[in-house]
Design an enzyme around this catalytic site. Structure first.
Site, short mmCIF file in Angstrom:
data_model
loop_
_atom_site.label_atom_id
_atom_site.label_comp_id
_atom_site.label_asym_id
_atom_site.label_seq_id
_atom_site.Cartn_x
_atom_site.Cartn_y
_atom_site.Cartn_z
N ASP A 51 0.82 -1.21 0.00
CA ASP A 51 0.00 0.00 0.00
C ASP A 51 0.86 1.26 0.00
O ASP A 51 2.07 1.21 0.20
CB ASP A 51 -0.98 -0.01 1.17
CG ASP A 51 -0.30 -0.05 2.53
OD1 ASP A 51 0.77 -0.68 2.65
OD2 ASP A 51 -0.82 0.55 3.47
N GLU A 99 -0.52 -1.31 5.70
CA GLU A 99 0.51 -0.88 6.65
C GLU A 99 0.47 0.62 6.87
O GLU A 99 0.67 1.09 7.99
CB GLU A 99 1.89 -1.30 6.11
CG GLU A 99 3.04 -1.00 7.06
CD GLU A 99 3.71 0.35 6.82
OE1 GLU A 99 4.54 0.74 7.65
OE2 GLU A 99 3.41 1.01 5.81
N ASP A 109 12.33 -7.03 7.60
CA ASP A 109 11.22 -6.09 7.45
C ASP A 109 11.78 -4.69 7.24
O ASP A 109 12.98 -4.47 7.22
CB ASP A 109 10.32 -6.15 8.70
CG ASP A 109 9.00 -5.43 8.51
OD1 ASP A 109 8.63 -5.10 7.37
OD2 ASP A 109 8.33 -5.17 9.52
#
Length: 152
Positions: free
Chosen positions: A5, A72, A99
């Site tokens: 996103d 997110e 991450d």
């Protein structure tokens, strides 16, 4: 982990964009698009690495989990939350998590220790060379502070 996103463009700055924010325009080998760098290289790397391993019949002796989020930028309540809940319910623990990272946290995830979330895929790139010179000593009689200690 990676997220797909993108933060929306505020109406008051929409006209300040050189190209349409979600157009994905390529000009002079540069991709112009909202969120074009934010985790997208890590997202592509996950798919490229997986495809390579499958094509080469590579095998590993551990499990690999992918967590690819879609919300997110707005808190992850409809994506990452459910992944975390599932992993907790199944008592799945990891040796390593790759991450976005970006903070040092005290007490996150119920841990008593401070942990650093190492950012492997933030929005920039840098090569950093660190060096330090000191007089050499023998390891049987090390000085009070070594070159490595001073760098650390």
């Amino acid at each position: 982990m990676a997220h797909m996103d993108v933060v929306p463009v505020a109406k008051e700055i929409f006209n300040k964009w050189k190209h349409e924010p979600f157009g994905g325009i390529i000009e002079n080998n540069i991709v112009w698009g909202r969120g074009a760098k934010d985790m997208k290289s890590q997202l592509i790397s996950i798919f490229e690495g997986t495809e390579y391993m499958l094509n080469e019949n590579e095998e590993v002796d551990f499990d690999i989990y992918f967590s690819l989020g879609f919300d997110e930028e707005v808190g992850g309540r409809n994506g990452a939350k459910y992944v975390a809940d599932y992993l907790k319910e199944k008592n799945i623990r990891f040796a390593m998590i790759i991450d976005e990272g970006g903070m040092i946290s005290d007490g996150i995830l119920g841990l008593k220790e401070e942990i650093a979330l190492v950012g492997t895929c933030e929005k920039g790139y840098a090569d950093i060379k660190i060096s330090y010179s000191s007089q050499g000593e023998h390891s049987s009689m090390p000085p009070g502070s070594t070159a490595l200690g001073k760098i650390c």
